[in-house]
Design an enzyme around this catalytic site. Sequence first.
Site, PDB file in Angstrom:
ATOM      1  N   TRP A   1      15.868  25.088  59.555  1.00 27.02           N
ATOM      2  CA  TRP A   1      16.102  23.722  60.334  1.00 27.02           C
ATOM      3  C   TRP A   1      14.940  24.046  61.422  1.00 27.02           C
ATOM      4  O   TRP A   1      14.579  24.863  61.867  1.00 27.02           O
ATOM      5  CB  TRP A   1      17.323  24.204  61.188  1.00 27.02           C
ATOM      6  CG  TRP A   1      17.789  23.287  62.278  1.00 27.02           C
ATOM      7  CD1 TRP A   1      18.353  21.865  61.910  1.00 27.02           C
ATOM      8  CD2 TRP A   1      17.424  23.541  63.556  1.00 27.02           C
ATOM      9  NE1 TRP A   1      18.270  21.293  63.029  1.00 27.02           N
ATOM     10  CE2 TRP A   1      17.789  22.294  64.101  1.00 27.02           C
ATOM     11  CE3 TRP A   1      17.169  24.428  64.482  1.00 27.02           C
ATOM     12  CZ2 TRP A   1      17.893  22.013  65.601  1.00 27.02           C
ATOM     13  CZ3 TRP A   1      17.088  24.558  65.861  1.00 27.02           C
ATOM     14  CH2 TRP A   1      17.382  23.157  66.365  1.00 27.02           C
TER      15      TRP A   1
ATOM     16  N   ASP B   1      23.523   7.520  69.011  1.00 30.12           N
ATOM     17  CA  ASP B   1      23.789   8.745  68.059  1.00 30.12           C
ATOM     18  C   ASP B   1      25.151   9.469  68.216  1.00 30.12           C
ATOM     19  O   ASP B   1      26.034   8.634  68.839  1.00 30.12           O
ATOM     20  CB  ASP B   1      22.671   9.811  68.477  1.00 30.12           C
ATOM     21  CG  ASP B   1      22.171  10.499  67.216  1.00 30.12           C
ATOM     22  OD1 ASP B   1      23.022  11.671  67.151  1.00 30.12           O
ATOM     23  OD2 ASP B   1      21.347  10.137  66.602  1.00 30.12           O
ATOM     24  N   ASP B   2      25.253  10.540  67.835  1.00 30.83           N
ATOM     25  CA  ASP B   2      26.652  11.393  67.853  1.00 30.83           C
ATOM     26  C   ASP B   2      27.343  11.213  69.253  1.00 30.83           C
ATOM     27  O   ASP B   2      26.747  11.066  70.394  1.00 30.83           O
ATOM     28  CB  ASP B   2      26.265  12.796  67.545  1.00 30.83           C
ATOM     29  CG  ASP B   2      27.374  13.479  67.134  1.00 30.83           C
ATOM     30  OD1 ASP B   2      28.573  12.966  67.065  1.00 30.83           O
ATOM     31  OD2 ASP B   2      27.166  14.803  66.686  1.00 30.83           O
TER      32      ASP B   2
ATOM     33  N   ARG C   1      29.156  24.325  62.365  1.00 28.76           N
ATOM     34  CA  ARG C   1      29.210  23.515  63.467  1.00 28.76           C
ATOM     35  C   ARG C   1      30.844  23.038  63.619  1.00 28.76           C
ATOM     36  O   ARG C   1      30.996  21.905  63.990  1.00 28.76           O
ATOM     37  CB  ARG C   1      28.368  22.532  63.296  1.00 28.76           C
ATOM     38  CG  ARG C   1      27.701  21.670  64.655  1.00 28.76           C
ATOM     39  CD  ARG C   1      26.819  20.556  64.085  1.00 28.76           C
ATOM     40  NE  ARG C   1      26.270  19.932  65.145  1.00 28.76           N
ATOM     41  CZ  ARG C   1      25.881  18.722  65.579  1.00 28.76           C
ATOM     42  NH1 ARG C   1      26.324  18.103  64.793  1.00 28.76           N
ATOM     43  NH2 ARG C   1      25.211  18.499  66.795  1.00 28.76           N
TER      44      ARG C   1
ATOM     45  N   LYS D   1      22.345   5.280  60.931  1.00 29.83           N
ATOM     46  CA  LYS D   1      21.646   6.799  60.934  1.00 29.83           C
ATOM     47  C   LYS D   1      23.100   7.500  60.065  1.00 29.83           C
ATOM     48  O   LYS D   1      23.938   7.911  60.559  1.00 29.83           O
ATOM     49  CB  LYS D   1      21.383   7.436  61.976  1.00 29.83           C
ATOM     50  CG  LYS D   1      20.934   8.780  61.868  1.00 29.83           C
ATOM     51  CD  LYS D   1      20.252   9.272  63.208  1.00 29.83           C
ATOM     52  CE  LYS D   1      19.970  10.732  63.294  1.00 29.83           C
ATOM     53  NZ  LYS D   1      19.760  11.406  64.634  1.00 29.83           N
ATOM     54  N   TRP D   2      22.562   7.885  58.522  1.00 37.62           N
ATOM     55  CA  TRP D   2      23.741   8.642  57.913  1.00 37.62           C
ATOM     56  C   TRP D   2      23.368  10.285  58.188  1.00 37.62           C
ATOM     57  O   TRP D   2      22.521  10.595  57.361  1.00 37.62           O
ATOM     58  CB  TRP D   2      24.021   8.142  56.423  1.00 37.62           C
ATOM     59  CG  TRP D   2      24.848   8.578  55.502  1.00 37.62           C
ATOM     60  CD1 TRP D   2      24.842   9.928  55.386  1.00 37.62           C
ATOM     61  CD2 TRP D   2      25.772   7.931  54.979  1.00 37.62           C
ATOM     62  NE1 TRP D   2      26.069  10.272  54.273  1.00 37.62           N
ATOM     63  CE2 TRP D   2      26.591   8.858  54.083  1.00 37.62           C
ATOM     64  CE3 TRP D   2      26.051   6.654  54.635  1.00 37.62           C
ATOM     65  CZ2 TRP D   2      27.383   8.770  53.192  1.00 37.62           C
ATOM     66  CZ3 TRP D   2      27.433   6.375  53.833  1.00 37.62           C
ATOM     67  CH2 TRP D   2      27.766   7.242  53.176  1.00 37.62           C
ATOM     68  N   ASP D   3      24.340  10.976  58.757  1.00 37.21           N
ATOM     69  CA  ASP D   3      23.935  12.260  58.997  1.00 37.21           C
ATOM     70  C   ASP D   3      24.835  13.243  58.086  1.00 37.21           C
ATOM     71  O   ASP D   3      25.923  12.782  57.485  1.00 37.21           O
ATOM     72  CB  ASP D   3      24.098  12.685  60.520  1.00 37.21           C
ATOM     73  CG  ASP D   3      23.224  13.873  60.972  1.00 37.21           C
ATOM     74  OD1 ASP D   3      22.689  14.422  60.164  1.00 37.21           O
ATOM     75  OD2 ASP D   3      22.947  13.862  62.228  1.00 37.21           O
ATOM     76  N   MET D   4      24.360  14.298  57.993  1.00 32.10           N
ATOM     77  CA  MET D   4      25.125  15.300  57.334  1.00 32.10           C
ATOM     78  C   MET D   4      24.785  16.983  57.671  1.00 32.10           C
ATOM     79  O   MET D   4      23.707  17.217  57.425  1.00 32.10           O
ATOM     80  CB  MET D   4      24.805  15.068  55.769  1.00 32.10           C
ATOM     81  CG  MET D   4      25.517  15.910  54.722  1.00 32.10           C
ATOM     82  SD  MET D   4      25.217  17.448  54.088  1.00 32.10           S
ATOM     83  CE  MET D   4      26.032  17.928  52.734  1.00 32.10           C
TER      84      MET D   4
ATOM     85  N   CYS E   1      19.628  11.572  57.019  1.00 30.18           N
ATOM     86  CA  CYS E   1      19.495  12.555  58.037  1.00 30.18           C
ATOM     87  C   CYS E   1      20.162  13.558  57.438  1.00 30.18           C
ATOM     88  O   CYS E   1      21.715  13.469  57.036  1.00 30.18           O
ATOM     89  CB  CYS E   1      19.866  12.163  59.335  1.00 30.18           C
ATOM     90  SG  CYS E   1      19.839  13.475  60.497  1.00 30.18           S
TER      91      CYS E   1
ATOM     92  N   ASP F   1      14.808  17.799  63.152  1.00 25.64           N
ATOM     93  CA  ASP F   1      15.169  17.619  64.483  1.00 25.64           C
ATOM     94  C   ASP F   1      14.151  18.263  65.450  1.00 25.64           C
ATOM     95  O   ASP F   1      14.351  18.136  66.470  1.00 25.64           O
ATOM     96  CB  ASP F   1      16.268  18.454  64.491  1.00 25.64           C
ATOM     97  CG  ASP F   1      17.679  17.868  64.133  1.00 25.64           C
ATOM     98  OD1 ASP F   1      17.798  16.602  64.028  1.00 25.64           O
ATOM     99  OD2 ASP F   1      18.697  18.482  63.980  1.00 25.64           O
TER     100      ASP F   1
END
Length: 738
Positions: A194, A361-362, A438, A471-474, A521, A543
């Site tokens: 990461w 964002d989040d 997380r 923005k498709w995050d995982m 992402c 990141d």
Amino acid sequence: MPITINAGQRIFKLDTPNTSYICAVSDEPGYLGHVYYGTRIVDEDVTYLLRTAENPYVPSQNRRDKLSFMDCYPFEYPAHGTGDFRECALKVRTEEGYTACELHYAGYSLEDSVSGPMPGVYGENGQVLTIELKDECLGLKVLLKYTVFDDCDAIIRHTEIISTGMTLYLERALSASFDMDNDGCELITLNGTWARERHIDRKPIAHGFQGVYSGRGETSHQHQPFLGIVSKDCTYISGEAIGVNLIYSGNFYAGVYEGQFDNLRIMTGINPEDFEWKLGAGESFTTPQTALVYSKEGLGGMSRAFHDLYRNHLIRSTWKDKARPILINNWEATYFDFNEEKLLAIAKEAADSGIEMLVMDDGWFGRRNDDNSSLGDWFVNEDKLKGGLKKLVDGVNALGLKFGIWFEPEMISPDSDLYRAHPDWAIAVPGRTAGLARNQYVLDISRKEVRDHVFKVLSDILDNANIEYVKWDMNRPLSDLASLELPADRQKELSHRYVLGVYELQGRLMERYPGLLLENCSGGGARYDAGMLCYSPQIWCSDDTDAIERLMIQEGTALVYPLSTMGAHVSDCPNHTVGRVTPFETRGYVALAGTFGYELDITRIPAQDRAMIPGQVKMYHMYHELVAAGDYYRIASYSENRLYDSWMCVKKDKSGALLTFIQVMGRANCHSRRIKLQGLDPGKTYRIYRFDMESVSEQPYGPEKAYRGDTLMNAGIIINSLWGDYKGILLHIISEGS
Ligand code: GLA
């Protein structure tokens, strides 16, 4: 056309503008062997390279030594259990538990259009060759597919496996394999973690197996589905390089096996570990595609071939060739601590500076005030965003900015309404407490009802407001694998079915919202792969937004993926990941090598940095086309020299180029540096201008004269020492008369 078939001699020759790939069938009983992959040649009959005379095996004459033949023949798609003891591409088990398989040539067909499975390549100027192999005992058909375009130095392979008679279990079903001699080759892989993804590793190839894989259910921060097999003397400019890149976003396997005769077997496909696929009679299984590239212009030629293939024949988005809006993302600006006032203040300042889109964002949904809850509850948190999403989006639009939003659709927090309603939707082994990462679980999107739910909540949000970017995050890998819908003998299909579920969802999304700009992402760059590029023209690279760490991440990424796909932002300092302070100007030059955007609180950064943004916006508009559509040349590598980094983007017609030079470390008593440019037209004359950040204009650089391209490429230019660490310079090289 690019594919020639000598049906009598059973030789298949695939030509690209500069390369040839040849395979052929041995005499009785007809084994398909790999003959050649390299510089384009004219002769097709080079079948002596199969070396069948060294270990002859012709069953009607000589059955004695089959195994020594099998163990050294350069199989094009080696199968397990009948004498080839090297790593294989295919392992099949019958219901009785037998695993022997032997593939014989059974025919071929040729198509003049390319319409393979998604994700995969497309294009009108291509051909697809199918070579059929058969194991009569198993009733197994194996179709090897080869796609070639006439404008691109790449061969794209995949495999379709069909059971015609009985139930079979695929324990291993790679996309491609081919053999070659090891002439002192070295192996390049891209590895990291990461915030430090895709650093370049290079080492000599030794006997035995070496390679990389993912077992995390996604591509991973740790390894890439890429192999570079390069000659010892291979540099960015010269030497031989073969690149292999799997077009896939899940558990992959990419490896090289050096056998007893110093021959190499190069393999890639779905990771066989924890994989199995049940094939009922009449059913088929299609592997992901893999792209192969050969270059004799070193790594530079390899990268350019991958970039052209992906830009012209893989990425589908309507944004593919368009300038992407310069976005400002609020993640590093606010993290979870924002409301509509704060976002509008950022948007206002951003609009005044020329930025074109705000990405929220989040943290905008459920009760998401930190990362402990609410994934799955995709409804707006009206405590934060008073008046709802549409009001915010309209407010942002009224300022002249587009609006984008963050989702993590594949996830579910244990503390969420969704989990309380559907605990069984999270991937977990019944009776065992699944591991959190997380503080979240993964939704089992191999299940249609789960996918349908995800799609509905996503489209409800997108239909509710003018959202032009997602923005498709995982943000976690898959573990504790079990799917409640699959029978015991299909449980090992879950990881692949999961990836197919992601593809289906993103495909549906893009079908319904074709104008949407999608950025993939995964905790930064854990799903940076060619599979994702079929759905999104850009992927968040890492990141880590530190300009110096980014030099290494972006160098590794650009080895395979086009610059137009690299999500790159200017962020605030001290950098949130490494604490480093770099000049704002340099952060801009490094982000310009990707999609370019901002990730900072524009209302709070130092005034002199903020004042530079309109100039950087102009810089992006002046040069983005060169970066996105040009040919990429690596001039110097900080990861090798530990002092400076440099790359060029050259217009396809060679009328202009952009050179970026970053002096990472200042040096006492330091001289200027001579660097040699690349990719120009040797006969054209060029002038050199420096982009001046202060005046936001181009100024002549060095002696005010015109240089011939061959002078610039062979004799080079002088870059004056830049005072200090982390300094950068941008040179525009323009041909006279253009
Ligand atoms: C991941 C992404 C970041 C950000 C956070 C939000 O880490 O890579 O860019 O979106 O998630 O939680």
